[in-house]
Design an enzyme around this catalytic site. Structure first.
Site, PDB file in Angstrom:
ATOM      1  N   HIS A 115      23.241 -22.351  20.208  1.00 17.66           N
ATOM      2  CA  HIS A 115      23.235 -21.325  21.251  1.00 17.66           C
ATOM      3  C   HIS A 115      22.656 -19.996  20.777  1.00 17.66           C
ATOM      4  O   HIS A 115      22.338 -19.143  21.606  1.00 17.66           O
ATOM      5  CB  HIS A 115      24.643 -21.116  21.796  1.00 17.66           C
ATOM      6  CG  HIS A 115      25.159 -22.298  22.554  1.00 17.66           C
ATOM      7  ND1 HIS A 115      24.608 -22.720  23.736  1.00 17.66           N
ATOM      8  CD2 HIS A 115      26.170 -23.164  22.284  1.00 17.66           C
ATOM      9  CE1 HIS A 115      25.250 -23.781  24.174  1.00 17.66           C
ATOM     10  NE2 HIS A 115      26.202 -24.089  23.310  1.00 17.66           N
ATOM     11  N   GLN A 217      31.303 -32.563  17.214  1.00 20.24           N
ATOM     12  CA  GLN A 217      31.840 -31.902  18.392  1.00 20.24           C
ATOM     13  C   GLN A 217      32.098 -32.896  19.525  1.00 20.24           C
ATOM     14  O   GLN A 217      31.212 -33.683  19.888  1.00 20.24           O
ATOM     15  CB  GLN A 217      30.871 -30.835  18.890  1.00 20.24           C
ATOM     16  CG  GLN A 217      30.809 -29.610  17.985  1.00 20.24           C
ATOM     17  CD  GLN A 217      30.036 -28.489  18.646  1.00 20.24           C
ATOM     18  OE1 GLN A 217      28.861 -28.306  18.369  1.00 20.24           O
ATOM     19  NE2 GLN A 217      30.684 -27.748  19.519  1.00 20.24           N
ATOM     20  N   GLU A 219      32.804 -32.824  23.392  1.00 15.68           N
ATOM     21  CA  GLU A 219      32.602 -31.774  24.395  1.00 15.68           C
ATOM     22  C   GLU A 219      32.535 -32.272  25.835  1.00 15.68           C
ATOM     23  O   GLU A 219      32.195 -31.502  26.733  1.00 15.68           O
ATOM     24  CB  GLU A 219      31.305 -31.015  24.086  1.00 15.68           C
ATOM     25  CG  GLU A 219      31.231 -30.457  22.674  1.00 15.68           C
ATOM     26  CD  GLU A 219      29.910 -29.774  22.397  1.00 15.68           C
ATOM     27  OE1 GLU A 219      29.782 -28.602  22.757  1.00 15.68           O
ATOM     28  OE2 GLU A 219      29.002 -30.422  21.830  1.00 15.68           O
ATOM     29  N   ASP A 245      32.254 -26.615  27.196  1.00 18.02           N
ATOM     30  CA  ASP A 245      31.508 -27.765  27.701  1.00 18.02           C
ATOM     31  C   ASP A 245      32.441 -28.805  28.306  1.00 18.02           C
ATOM     32  O   ASP A 245      32.092 -29.475  29.285  1.00 18.02           O
ATOM     33  CB  ASP A 245      30.679 -28.400  26.580  1.00 18.02           C
ATOM     34  CG  ASP A 245      29.412 -27.615  26.290  1.00 18.02           C
ATOM     35  OD1 ASP A 245      28.619 -27.430  27.226  1.00 18.02           O
ATOM     36  OD2 ASP A 245      29.224 -27.185  25.145  1.00 18.02           O
TER      37      ASP A 245
END
Length: 352
Positions: A115, A217, A219, A245
């Protein structure tokens, strides 16, 4: 002219590093700053130094027999020792903010290439700044691929974070990206890359698997149903929950604190906690604190790695509050001036 040695004025309190707990890594203690003159040092409130950073005493060089004991513990070894680690995400790609974060006492810093705006070239100065502050760096790559993993690992982070892992198969692939053949498919340039200190560290190939923290992760809702299988994949050290998310996948993009999101998150947490990382067939629980889910609450639920903030978020909050404070002071002054004008006018009227 006499030569002034700065080492002669170093306070003895800086010659030793005290241990700290999860909460003391973000608390303040008084330490004396290094003076540049013979005047008495001023005492300021500074964050407690992380005892697991490689902070050698400035008073003398360590003896040969002490060097091994002064080596920093890895994130993996600290997790195995039962510690709960507190970290920060870095999206600004500012080496200065990275260095400040390390000196502030965070146990780790995640340089976010998913990000954040930067890539490999932008991440490298941040890793160097964190290394100067003796703070472990974790690289979060934009996607789970062998190309991104290879370039990230060659920089020499202590950990790597793979986004959007939704099955045991994708987790196994992620692990394979981190290991050299025959165990994996990582491309080899270990003789010249930063990870091996440009080939100077001859023990790199023997130690890299043991020292590298691999984080996957989880998500989305579908991944939650398979989180136990993902956590059980050999080589996966941490399951990093992604609350934003996850809430988006459940239809609550603007409401990560919704009851339904919390229920799904708790289900995933419990599934991870039922695994046994100490026996090599499970993973530790990691996550990001939210406004409705404080770091201390996450620790109580079994999280072993907690990321509490983001560098740009900290600066944004401080900047907005600073502007608000100034504008409020102007409004207060204008109000006082108006009151003074009214009082002066009334006095003049009644005098006439």
């Amino acid at each position: 002219m006499a030569t002034l040695s700065c080492f002669s004025t170093i306070p003895s309190s800086l010659c030793a590093v005290k241990s700290s707990s999860f909460t003391s890594s973000i608390s303040n203690k008084s330490l004396s700053l290094l003076p540049f003159t013979h005047s008495p040092p001023k005492t300021l409130s500074l964050p407690t130094l992380n005892p697991n950073h490689r902070r050698f005493s400035l008073c003398r060089s360590p003896a040969a027999g002490e060097r091994e004991s002064l080596a920093p513990q890895t994130l993996k070894s600290r997790l195995r020792n039962g510690e709960t680690l507190y970290g920060i995400f870095l999206l600004s790609f500012s080496p200065t903010l990275a260095e400040i974060s390390g000196l502030a006492g965070y146990d780790f810093a995640v340089v976010d290439m998913e990000h954040g705006h930067g890539g490999i070239s932008d991440a490298l100065p941040c890793l160097r700044a964190l290394a100067a502050a003796r703070t472990p760096a974790i690289l979060r790559i934009p996607e789970s691929s062998d190309v991104w993993a290879k370039k990230a690992l060659d920089l020499g982070p202590q950990g790597i974070m793979f986004p959007m892992i939704d099955s045991s198969e994708s987790a196994r692939k992620a692990v394979s990206y981190c290991r050299f053949p025959p165990k994996g498919i990582r491309g080899s340039a270990h003789t010249v890359v930063r990870a091996s200190r440009y080939g100077i560290d001859e023990s790199y190939l023997s130690n890299y698997e043991e020292e590298l923290l691999i984080m996957c992760q989880v998500e989305c809702e579908s991944a939650v149903g398979k989180v136990a299988e993902i956590a059980a994949v050999e080589g996966v050290d941490c399951i990093q929950m992604g609350p934003l998310d996850l809430s988006a996948s459940l239809g609550y993009l603007a409401d990560p604190g919704h009851k339904k999101v919390r229920e799904v998150l708790r289900t995933a947490e419990k599934a991870v906690l039922l695994t046994n990382p100490g026996e090599g067939n499970g993973a530790y629980l990691a996550g990001f604190a939210m406004a409705h889910d404080k770091p201390e609450n996450m620790k109580q639920r079994g999280y072993r790695m907690v990321s509490g903030t983001v560098d740009v978020g900290l600066f944004r909050t401080a900047a907005v509050e600073d502007v608000k404070k100034f504008k409020k002071s102007l409004m207060a002054e204008e109000g006082e001036d108006e009151e003074e004008e009214i009082e002066n006018g009334d006095d003049k009227y009644w005098r006439e």
